[in-house]
Design an enzyme around this catalytic site. Structure first.
Site, PDB file in Angstrom:
ATOM      1  N   GLU A  17      -2.249  -1.495  -3.389  1.00  0.00           N
ATOM      2  CA  GLU A  17      -3.711  -0.253  -2.379  1.00  0.00           C
ATOM      3  C   GLU A  17      -3.693   0.643  -2.635  1.00  0.00           C
ATOM      4  O   GLU A  17      -2.122   1.105  -2.424  1.00  0.00           O
ATOM      5  CB  GLU A  17      -3.638  -1.521  -0.379  1.00  0.00           C
ATOM      6  CG  GLU A  17      -4.298  -2.664  -0.620  1.00  0.00           C
ATOM      7  CD  GLU A  17      -4.598  -2.572   0.313  1.00  0.00           C
ATOM      8  OE1 GLU A  17      -5.073  -3.623   1.173  1.00  0.00           O
ATOM      9  OE2 GLU A  17      -3.793  -2.095   1.445  1.00  0.00           O
TER      10      GLU A  17
ATOM     11  N   HIS B 206      -7.454  -6.191   7.311  1.00  0.00           N
ATOM     12  CA  HIS B 206      -8.212  -4.880   9.068  1.00  0.00           C
ATOM     13  C   HIS B 206      -8.370  -5.359  10.306  1.00  0.00           C
ATOM     14  O   HIS B 206      -8.990  -6.123  10.454  1.00  0.00           O
ATOM     15  CB  HIS B 206      -8.730  -3.658   8.614  1.00  0.00           C
ATOM     16  CG  HIS B 206      -7.666  -2.869   8.999  1.00  0.00           C
ATOM     17  ND1 HIS B 206      -7.903  -2.327  10.680  1.00  0.00           N
ATOM     18  CD2 HIS B 206      -7.368  -1.424   9.106  1.00  0.00           C
ATOM     19  CE1 HIS B 206      -7.296  -0.898  10.402  1.00  0.00           C
ATOM     20  NE2 HIS B 206      -6.894  -0.302  10.344  1.00  0.00           N
TER      21      HIS B 206
ATOM     22  N   HIS C 104       1.035  -1.158  -0.172  1.00  0.00           N
ATOM     23  CA  HIS C 104      -0.216  -0.180   0.220  1.00  0.00           C
ATOM     24  C   HIS C 104       1.142   1.436  -0.136  1.00  0.00           C
ATOM     25  O   HIS C 104       1.302   1.996   0.963  1.00  0.00           O
ATOM     26  CB  HIS C 104      -1.225   0.269   1.044  1.00  0.00           C
ATOM     27  CG  HIS C 104      -1.844   1.032   1.941  1.00  0.00           C
ATOM     28  ND1 HIS C 104      -3.330   0.982   1.925  1.00  0.00           N
ATOM     29  CD2 HIS C 104      -2.458   2.351   0.388  1.00  0.00           C
ATOM     30  CE1 HIS C 104      -4.126   1.852   1.442  1.00  0.00           C
ATOM     31  NE2 HIS C 104      -2.862   3.180   0.814  1.00  0.00           N
TER      32      HIS C 104
END
Length: 248
Positions: free
Chosen positions: A73, A193, A46
């Site tokens: 991401e 997450h 990410h």
């Protein structure tokens, strides 16, 4: 036979450790190679505009070394879109991060941003890149993700992880409802997450049609104690073991 849920290892924390000292220790590319050797089904990165962990240069270095699935991401800024055009990963996960956010803690308002997301999703899909939208487990937002044309959604599991400590049955209910709707709409379902060795198996047991989980912080933290290879195997075990056979 239960469908297989893939484990994608997010290596951002490896880059954070490297950046804290300078140089190239630990080597982000080598860690990605090793994760795959140890059984990871994919690698997630990410990159953020401030490059506080994964740098754009890392993404290019990883391109030829990720032989499983490469998931990138990020918030689709012009720079991010250019990166995806050059890399063409297996999957891009669209995340509505503000520039100064510490970590991804909110899904897209797909209703408000419908036109923008529709354009981005269409552009990435035209390159042959599978596109996933990061969302909260809210039915209206998931219905709109389907109308936008996304291939998948990634359910933000932060609230699940927090509530799990108190009441796991209550914690998972909105996720089962959201995942069921997504499945009925033809959307693939990812999750990520705050998933860890304590709460991952229960989520998998309740939503066995999950396509993929993306895990970084907890997995890398566990690896400090048990090593990367054993840790990856432990997380993979959570994704192929019936609930009654795991310690909860």
């Amino acid at each position: 036979m239960r469908p297989m849920t893939k484990l994608s290892v997010n290596i951002n924390k490896i880059a954070t450790l490297r950046n804290s000292r300078g140089g190239n220790i630990p080597d982000v590319v080598q860690v990605a190679i090793d994760c795959q050797l140890f059984g990871a089904d994919g690698i997630t990165v990410h990159p953020r505009p401030d490059e506080r962990h994964i740098r754009y240069a890392d993404v290019f270095d990883l391109q030829s070394k990720v032989t499983t699935e490469f998931n990138i991401e990020g918030n689709p800024s012009p720079e991010f879109i250019t990166l995806i055009k050059k890399i063409r990963p297996t999957q891009v996960t669209l995340v509505p991060d503000a520039h100064d956010v510490l970590t991804s803690d909110e899904g897209w308002d797909t209703v408000k941003h419908k036109d923008f997301l529709t354009e981005i999703v269409s552009e990435f899909q035209s390159m042959g890149v599978r596109t996933s939208i990061f969302v909260n487990p809210e039915l209206e937002k998931i219905q709109m993700a389907s109308k936008i044309g996304a291939d998948r959604i990634e359910l933000y599991t932060g609230p699940y992880a927090e509530e799990y400590k108190i009441n796991r049955e209550k914690a998972v209910l909105p996720y089962v409802e959201a995942a069921t709707l997504a499945k009925n709409l033809g959307l693939g379902i990812n999750a990520g997450h705050d998933l860890n060795l304590e709460n991952l198996n229960y989520l998998y047991a309740c939503i066995p049609w999950l396509k993929e989980v993306s895990i970084g912080h907890s997995l890398i933290s566990d690896a400090l104690y048990t090593g990367l290879e054993k840790t990856i195997k432990a997380y993979k075990n959570c994704l192929n073991t019936p609930l009654e056979n795991t310690k909860q």
